[in-house]
Design a protein around this motif. Sequence first.
Motif, PDB file in Angstrom:
ATOM      1  N   ALA A   9     118.383 -60.624 -10.841  1.00 51.72           N
ATOM      2  CA  ALA A   9     118.971 -59.926 -11.996  1.00 51.72           C
ATOM      3  C   ALA A   9     119.420 -60.960 -13.017  1.00 51.72           C
ATOM      4  CB  ALA A   9     120.161 -59.081 -11.548  1.00 51.72           C
ATOM      5  N   PRO A  10     119.238 -60.669 -14.302  1.00 46.30           N
ATOM      6  CA  PRO A  10     119.658 -61.627 -15.333  1.00 46.30           C
ATOM      7  C   PRO A  10     121.157 -61.869 -15.273  1.00 46.30           C
ATOM      8  CG  PRO A  10     119.190 -59.475 -16.286  1.00 46.30           C
ATOM      9  CD  PRO A  10     118.723 -59.426 -14.862  1.00 46.30           C
ATOM     10  N   ASP A  11     121.535 -63.096 -15.519  1.00 49.75           N
ATOM     11  CA  ASP A  11     122.949 -63.475 -15.513  1.00 49.75           C
ATOM     12  C   ASP A  11     123.530 -63.214 -16.894  1.00 49.75           C
ATOM     13  OD1 ASP A  11     125.425 -64.500 -15.198  1.00 49.75           O
ATOM     14  OD2 ASP A  11     124.803 -66.546 -14.735  1.00 49.75           O
ATOM     15  N   ASN A  12     124.373 -62.175 -16.968  1.00 51.29           N
ATOM     16  CA  ASN A  12     124.977 -61.802 -18.249  1.00 51.29           C
ATOM     17  C   ASN A  12     126.393 -62.331 -18.391  1.00 51.29           C
ATOM     18  OD1 ASN A  12     122.702 -60.339 -19.133  1.00 51.29           O
ATOM     19  ND2 ASN A  12     123.348 -58.553 -17.918  1.00 51.29           N
ATOM     20  N   SER A  13     126.770 -63.272 -17.507  1.00 49.02           N
ATOM     21  CA  SER A  13     128.152 -63.741 -17.528  1.00 49.02           C
ATOM     22  C   SER A  13     128.508 -64.380 -18.864  1.00 49.02           C
ATOM     23  CB  SER A  13     128.395 -64.728 -16.381  1.00 49.02           C
ATOM     24  OG  SER A  13     127.511 -65.838 -16.485  1.00 49.02           O
ATOM     25  N   ASP A  14     127.562 -65.164 -19.432  1.00 50.03           N
ATOM     26  CA  ASP A  14     127.842 -65.804 -20.718  1.00 50.03           C
ATOM     27  C   ASP A  14     128.045 -64.760 -21.810  1.00 50.03           C
ATOM     28  OD1 ASP A  14     127.699 -68.269 -19.589  1.00 50.03           O
ATOM     29  OD2 ASP A  14     125.692 -68.759 -20.319  1.00 50.03           O
ATOM     30  N   THR A  15     127.224 -63.716 -21.785  1.00 49.71           N
ATOM     31  CA  THR A  15     127.352 -62.657 -22.785  1.00 49.71           C
ATOM     32  C   THR A  15     128.704 -61.972 -22.686  1.00 49.71           C
ATOM     33  OG1 THR A  15     124.971 -62.266 -22.699  1.00 49.71           O
ATOM     34  CG2 THR A  15     126.322 -60.520 -23.657  1.00 49.71           C
ATOM     35  N   LEU A  16     129.116 -61.673 -21.448  1.00 50.42           N
ATOM     36  CA  LEU A  16     130.410 -61.016 -21.240  1.00 50.42           C
ATOM     37  C   LEU A  16     131.550 -61.916 -21.687  1.00 50.42           C
ATOM     38  CD1 LEU A  16     132.146 -58.716 -20.156  1.00 50.42           C
ATOM     39  CD2 LEU A  16     131.971 -59.738 -17.879  1.00 50.42           C
ATOM     40  N   GLU A  17     131.465 -63.194 -21.341  1.00 52.89           N
ATOM     41  CA  GLU A  17     132.534 -64.119 -21.721  1.00 52.89           C
ATOM     42  C   GLU A  17     132.664 -64.222 -23.230  1.00 52.89           C
ATOM     43  OE1 GLU A  17     131.235 -67.581 -19.722  1.00 52.89           O
ATOM     44  OE2 GLU A  17     131.889 -66.906 -17.735  1.00 52.89           O
ATOM     45  N   HIS A  18     131.522 -64.281 -23.919  1.00 49.26           N
ATOM     46  CA  HIS A  18     131.568 -64.358 -25.383  1.00 49.26           C
ATOM     47  C   HIS A  18     132.110 -63.055 -25.979  1.00 49.26           C
ATOM     48  CE1 HIS A  18     128.965 -67.926 -24.941  1.00 49.26           C
ATOM     49  NE2 HIS A  18     129.462 -68.267 -26.112  1.00 49.26           N
ATOM     50  N   ALA A  19     131.770 -61.918 -25.355  1.00 47.72           N
ATOM     51  CA  ALA A  19     132.269 -60.633 -25.848  1.00 47.72           C
ATOM     52  C   ALA A  19     133.780 -60.544 -25.695  1.00 47.72           C
ATOM     53  CB  ALA A  19     131.586 -59.485 -25.099  1.00 47.72           C
ATOM     54  N   ILE A  20     134.296 -60.984 -24.540  1.00 48.68           N
ATOM     55  CA  ILE A  20     135.742 -60.979 -24.319  1.00 48.68           C
ATOM     56  C   ILE A  20     136.432 -61.904 -25.316  1.00 48.68           C
ATOM     57  CG2 ILE A  20     137.577 -61.613 -22.699  1.00 48.68           C
ATOM     58  CD1 ILE A  20     135.690 -60.799 -20.429  1.00 48.68           C
ATOM     59  N   ALA A  21     135.858 -63.071 -25.507  1.00 43.18           N
ATOM     60  CA  ALA A  21     136.443 -64.027 -26.453  1.00 43.18           C
ATOM     61  C   ALA A  21     136.437 -63.453 -27.867  1.00 43.18           C
ATOM     62  CB  ALA A  21     135.657 -65.340 -26.415  1.00 43.18           C
ATOM     63  N   GLY A  22     135.382 -62.704 -28.213  1.00 43.61           N
ATOM     64  CA  GLY A  22     135.308 -62.108 -29.545  1.00 43.61           C
ATOM     65  C   GLY A  22     136.388 -61.073 -29.783  1.00 43.61           C
ATOM     66  N   VAL A  23     136.624 -60.228 -28.773  1.00 44.28           N
ATOM     67  CA  VAL A  23     137.683 -59.220 -28.896  1.00 44.28           C
ATOM     68  C   VAL A  23     139.047 -59.896 -28.992  1.00 44.28           C
ATOM     69  CG1 VAL A  23     138.864 -57.331 -27.710  1.00 44.28           C
ATOM     70  CG2 VAL A  23     136.370 -57.421 -27.732  1.00 44.28           C
ATOM     71  N   ALA A  24     139.262 -60.916 -28.151  1.00 38.08           N
ATOM     72  CA  ALA A  24     140.538 -61.624 -28.168  1.00 38.08           C
ATOM     73  C   ALA A  24     140.762 -62.308 -29.510  1.00 38.08           C
ATOM     74  CB  ALA A  24     140.574 -62.655 -27.038  1.00 38.08           C
ATOM     75  N   ALA A  25     139.714 -62.903 -30.072  1.00 32.40           N
ATOM     76  CA  ALA A  25     139.836 -63.576 -31.367  1.00 32.40           C
ATOM     77  C   ALA A  25     140.146 -62.583 -32.475  1.00 32.40           C
ATOM     78  CB  ALA A  25     138.550 -64.338 -31.683  1.00 32.40           C
ATOM     79  N   ALA A  26     139.551 -61.383 -32.384  1.00 32.15           N
ATOM     80  CA  ALA A  26     139.801 -60.368 -33.407  1.00 32.15           C
ATOM     81  C   ALA A  26     141.258 -59.925 -33.409  1.00 32.15           C
ATOM     82  CB  ALA A  26     138.882 -59.162 -33.184  1.00 32.15           C
ATOM     83  N   MET A  27     141.910 -59.985 -32.245  1.00 32.17           N
ATOM     84  CA  MET A  27     143.308 -59.577 -32.140  1.00 32.17           C
ATOM     85  C   MET A  27     144.270 -60.743 -32.375  1.00 32.17           C
ATOM     86  SD  MET A  27     143.100 -57.014 -28.834  1.00 32.17           S
ATOM     87  CE  MET A  27     144.778 -56.410 -29.073  1.00 32.17           C
ATOM     88  N   ALA A  28     143.730 -61.953 -32.506  1.00 31.01           N
ATOM     89  CA  ALA A  28     144.574 -63.136 -32.577  1.00 31.01           C
ATOM     90  C   ALA A  28     145.050 -63.435 -33.995  1.00 31.01           C
ATOM     91  CB  ALA A  28     143.825 -64.343 -32.009  1.00 31.01           C
ATOM     92  N   ASP A  29     145.581 -62.431 -34.647  1.00 29.49           N
ATOM     93  CA  ASP A  29     146.136 -62.601 -35.989  1.00 29.49           C
ATOM     94  C   ASP A  29     147.237 -61.565 -36.175  1.00 29.49           C
ATOM     95  OD1 ASP A  29     145.439 -63.768 -38.967  1.00 29.49           O
ATOM     96  OD2 ASP A  29     146.139 -61.686 -39.044  1.00 29.49           O
ATOM     97  N   PRO A  30     148.437 -61.966 -36.578  1.00 25.19           N
ATOM     98  CA  PRO A  30     149.550 -61.014 -36.707  1.00 25.19           C
ATOM     99  C   PRO A  30     149.243 -59.844 -37.639  1.00 25.19           C
ATOM    100  CG  PRO A  30     150.369 -63.265 -36.780  1.00 25.19           C
ATOM    101  CD  PRO A  30     148.871 -63.360 -36.825  1.00 25.19           C
ATOM    102  N   SER A  31     148.516 -60.073 -38.717  1.00 19.89           N
ATOM    103  CA  SER A  31     148.214 -58.988 -39.647  1.00 19.89           C
ATOM    104  C   SER A  31     147.283 -57.963 -39.008  1.00 19.89           C
ATOM    105  CB  SER A  31     147.566 -59.540 -40.928  1.00 19.89           C
ATOM    106  OG  SER A  31     148.486 -60.323 -41.658  1.00 19.89           O
TER     107      SER A  31
END
Length: 236
Positions: A9-31
């Motif tokens: 099965a394809p390893d999607n771990s990198d994709t998941l990690e980048h997706a989590i990081a993207g959501v976290a980055a989107a929330m990483a601003d007080p405004s």
Amino acid sequence: MAGPQPQHAPDNSDTLEHAIAGVAAAMADPSRVRMLSALMDGRAWTATELCAVTDVAPSTASAHLNRLINSGLIVCVAQGRHRYYRLTGSDVAALIENMMGVSWQRIAAPESSTPASLRTARTCYDHLAGEVAVQIYAVMAQQGWITPEGSAVTLYGEQQFAALRIDLSQPGRRKGCCGCLDWSERRFHLGGYAGAALLTAFDAQGWLTRQPGYREVAFTAAGIRQLRQVFDITLR
């Protein structure tokens, strides 16, 4: 001759990690956090309203909104010539509520600056949160309205909901019932379709009032009586 090689099965771990990081980055601003917190009242807000909440320039607010849309946290809804923004769904609201709970534990000050009325009763997207909601959940669990882990409404619970004129037969794709961790009380309140239906019924039957643009709700005299009669909860 070698046989066919096993397929992995394809390893999607990198994709998941980048997706989590993207959501976290989107929330990483007080405004952007202020925008998400405002949208926790369950309404759709205009860009102008969200701009006022964050106290930033319209161009900056627009950039923040685009970032939140691209991350999948909010969606834009066009209504005629107007554009409104709302949370993508209850799963995003649950994420924000849990983030509030985790973040609250990191605050060193022992005294809460949250208004007492907001801690008593507020909305968590489309269901009830706060001290009253936590007490209701505890009563439901103790009396057997819901399963011990809060993942489903029991047959007895369905009967009790029906007695309150609450129909739980059309949950759609949404989870029927779940415990949602309350950030201020650190205990569970009722989430899922059952939680949303409960808040809708309380509102429709005049048990509480909601102020547009705010998460705080206030129980009416009729609601206070019903809380005492149905759940044995005495509201101060």
